[in-house]
Every structure is written in C-alpha cells, then in structure tokens.
Design an enzyme around this catalytic site. Sequence first.
Site, PDB file in Angstrom:
ATOM      1  N   ASN A  15       0.870  -1.188   0.000  1.00 44.47           N
ATOM      2  CA  ASN A  15       0.000   0.000   0.000  1.00 44.47           C
ATOM      3  C   ASN A  15       0.903   1.233   0.000  1.00 44.47           C
ATOM      4  OD1 ASN A  15      -1.830   2.010   0.492  1.00 44.47           O
ATOM      5  ND2 ASN A  15      -2.699   1.101   2.343  1.00 44.47           N
ATOM      6  N   ARG A  37      -2.719  -2.098  -3.385  1.00 43.15           N
ATOM      7  CA  ARG A  37      -3.896  -1.256  -3.213  1.00 43.15           C
ATOM      8  C   ARG A  37      -3.796  -0.117  -4.219  1.00 43.15           C
ATOM      9  NH1 ARG A  37      -5.025   3.452   1.002  1.00 43.15           N
ATOM     10  NH2 ARG A  37      -7.161   3.853   0.400  1.00 43.15           N
ATOM     11  N   HIS A  45     -12.995   3.372  -0.043  1.00 38.47           N
ATOM     12  CA  HIS A  45     -13.032   2.383   1.054  1.00 38.47           C
ATOM     13  C   HIS A  45     -13.741   1.092   0.643  1.00 38.47           C
ATOM     14  CE1 HIS A  45     -12.873   5.843   4.232  1.00 38.47           C
ATOM     15  NE2 HIS A  45     -11.671   5.355   4.035  1.00 38.47           N
ATOM     16  N   ARG A  58     -11.287  16.555   6.988  1.00 37.32           N
ATOM     17  CA  ARG A  58     -12.052  16.863   5.764  1.00 37.32           C
ATOM     18  C   ARG A  58     -13.474  17.301   6.115  1.00 37.32           C
ATOM     19  NH1 ARG A  58     -10.875  11.232   2.885  1.00 37.32           N
ATOM     20  NH2 ARG A  58      -8.848  11.036   3.874  1.00 37.32           N
ATOM     21  N   GLU A 106      -7.946  -4.622   5.484  1.00 33.53           N
ATOM     22  CA  GLU A 106      -7.834  -4.392   4.047  1.00 33.53           C
ATOM     23  C   GLU A 106      -6.694  -5.217   3.433  1.00 33.53           C
ATOM     24  OE1 GLU A 106      -8.297  -0.174   5.133  1.00 33.53           O
ATOM     25  OE2 GLU A 106      -9.167   0.075   3.160  1.00 33.53           O
TER      26      GLU A 106
END
Length: 397
Positions: free
Chosen positions: A7, A91, A180, A241, A384
């Site tokens: 990743n 990823r 996601h 965010r 993940e």
Amino acid sequence: MKILVINTGSSSLKYQLIDMTNEAVLAKGLCDRIGIANSVLKHSKDGSDQVVIEKDLPDHKVAIQEVVNVLVDEKLGVIASMDEIAAVGHRVVHGGEKFHDSVIINDEVMKAIKDCIELAPLHNPPNIIGIEACQQIMPNTPMIAVFDTAFHQTMPTHAFLYALPYEIYEKYGVRKYGFHGTSHKYVAQRAAAVLNKPIEELRLVSCHLGNGASVCAIKYGKSVETSMGFTPLAGLAMGTRCGTLDPAVISYLMEKEKMSVKDVNDYLNKKSGVLGISGVSSDFRDIQAAAESGNERAMLAMDIFCYRVKKYIGEYSAVMGGVDAIIFTAGIGENNGLIREKVLEGLEFLGVGVDSKLNEVKGKETDVSTPDAKVRTLVIPTNEELAIARESIKLLK
Ligand code: ADP
C-alpha cells in the site's frame, strides 16, 4: 502460498507478507519518509516487536528493494527467497469506471490505471510507482491491482450521477465513485458470517469510521450507495475533511478569504472536519478527552460527526427499503463505544437496540445488540490487507 501486500502513499509504503494457507501475517512493516531526510524502515515478523532500521530511502524503488532485503534477511526475514512470493497485491485508490473488480496487471491495465491519474492526482501516482518498482525487482511475479472504487461500481446511475449538465459526466467522468470499497466489502462478508446468513439476503449499512470516513449501503452483497463522491472529500465530517457542504460555500470562501483553488482545496481537505470545528485535534481520542474536560467545541465536533453518521443510516435504510444490520469498523468504529452509542441513539424506531455493556468492546468482532433487536449492530474490525491478499489468491486461481 504467500502474498505480499503493498500500500503505497506519497512518502510511505506499508507492506504485509501473508501466508494464505492459514492467513497468518508472517511479517509486516512500513517505509516512512520516502524521499525525505531521516527515512526509516519499521519491520516486525511473526507478531514480534517492531525493529526500526534507519535507511536512506530516496524513492519507492529503493524502499521496495529494502523491503525485499529485510524479508529474506537471515535474522529479520521470514522467507528464503523472493521466489516464495506467489503474487504481489497492490492497493490502488482509483479505478474509475474501468474496473469493477480486482485484476492481474498487464500493460493494458497499467495504461488504464494511468488514465485514472486525473481523477486521483494525489493517490494513483504513488500506487503506480509502487507497482512499477515491484515489477522491476520481481519481473516474474504476478502483480495484482485491488481498487478502492471497484466495489461501488454496482451503484445505479441515479445514485452516482450528480445533477450537473450530463455532458460534464461524459466529458470528464465527473460522478460519484466512492472509496473504502475493499473495507466495506470485507466487513460486509464478515457480517454475513457473524449473522450466519447469506450476504444475498442482507441489507447492510457499513460505517467505516477512521481518519477518512464513509458509509455504504450494501444490498444483497452489492454496494448501492456510498457517502464519498468524486473524491474522498464528500460525505461525513472527517478528521480534517469537511465532508458534504453547499458547493456555493467554496466560491464564497475564495472571494472573502482571497483563496486560490489550491488554498481552498487544502482548507477543505486538511483544516476542516472535526479538527476545524474543535480546534483541538483530528484524533477522536484527543477530542473526547477535551470534551470530557468541558471543551464545548470538542463536544460540538463529536455531535456533528455522530449526527451525520446517523443521517446516513436513516437515508440508506430508506434506499434499501429496510436494514438488517449496521456495521461499525475502522479506528473509531472499532474502538469508540461512545461514538457508536451517540450515532445509534434515537434509532430504536428502526429496530436498533444496543447492549451498553457489550458496546464497550474494542477491536473485536462482536454483535453488540440486545437479544430482541430487529436490526443487529455489529463491531467488525476491518482488514484491508487480508482482503487484498484474498483477492490476489482468487485471481491466481
Ligand atoms: P486511517 O483512516 O488513518 O486509517 P484509523 O482507522 O486508524 O484512520 O482511525 C483513526 C481514528 O481512530 C482516530 O480518530 C482515533 O482516535 C481512532 N482510534 C484508533 N485506534 C483507537 C483506539 N485503540 N481506541 C480509540 N480510538 C482509536
């Protein structure tokens, strides 16, 4: 069969080597500060303590070479040679509309991933660098791309299209993509296992609440709605965010605060969310501590965060014509019982019922509902890396 999961971020690279015969993590680690002074490789094997190795890591290729070196190292390593690695699972953040599933990377796939750079200028370039570096170092090992966006490609057009002139979608691909996806898909599959029901019979709302946060409606195993959009800025209020706001605020801010496009992007991505509201931190542990000592803006940040998650649960229950289970995952979802409680407060009308003792759980797969609750509430740790490794194995077969 062993799968290496990679990743890559702009200045970091996380890796895990997983033995897929029993899904055990043989080794994992992180290259940090790639291309920056004082770069390090943090590595641990078989769950033992992390070793921090100071290494000059000028670019991702050097970083990957160092990962390879440490994996085969006599003392720190876990394999005799790189030939033991059956595939590398990468990823990749954005797969645009081209990728509905994970793929084995060939020249054509690589070109398509590069075509998506425009849609994810911050994320896809480091992912591509990571893939190319691995290809150079392990030319005979299959490379696999697992996309954050792929799971959401089942959203119907009326869900993903913005109410802009249709030409903008045709010309630039401006639409909701969602992110996601690997996490939402993984926890949905785990939820079906916990509930002992086929996923094809379940309507699930998955709440991935980490620094980045999104909610997903999963109807009979397919994503039908999600809260992030064209970029990961939309939806929930996140660590830094802003999430969804009236788009007119942006031009107003640019005018009033004399912000450039870059300024306003930074402002909405890095200075907003619960950090911006609380003025304390982007981390919920700090915010909660401040709230408990009476900081009203910290309390407000938590209220705003929870209120939005609650609204999405209501919205997505309507979208699916009901809900069978609500899933909480990622840093906050897995570990913060207070946030889960505040999100679910008032949802008894839907059939939600939470056992407050069970809801104290942290990071462990648990059904925290009361026995009679019609809608189950599940805490499910995401994974993940394992999901990427499973996708890789599926493709190799
Ligand atoms: P990222 O999106 O960066 O992967 P994480 O999933 O790690 O983020 O989530 C970060 C958030 O999760 C932080 O706000 C933090 O407070 C919370 N968190 C992570 N671990 C814990 C923990 N063990 N206990 C309580 N909160 C935690």
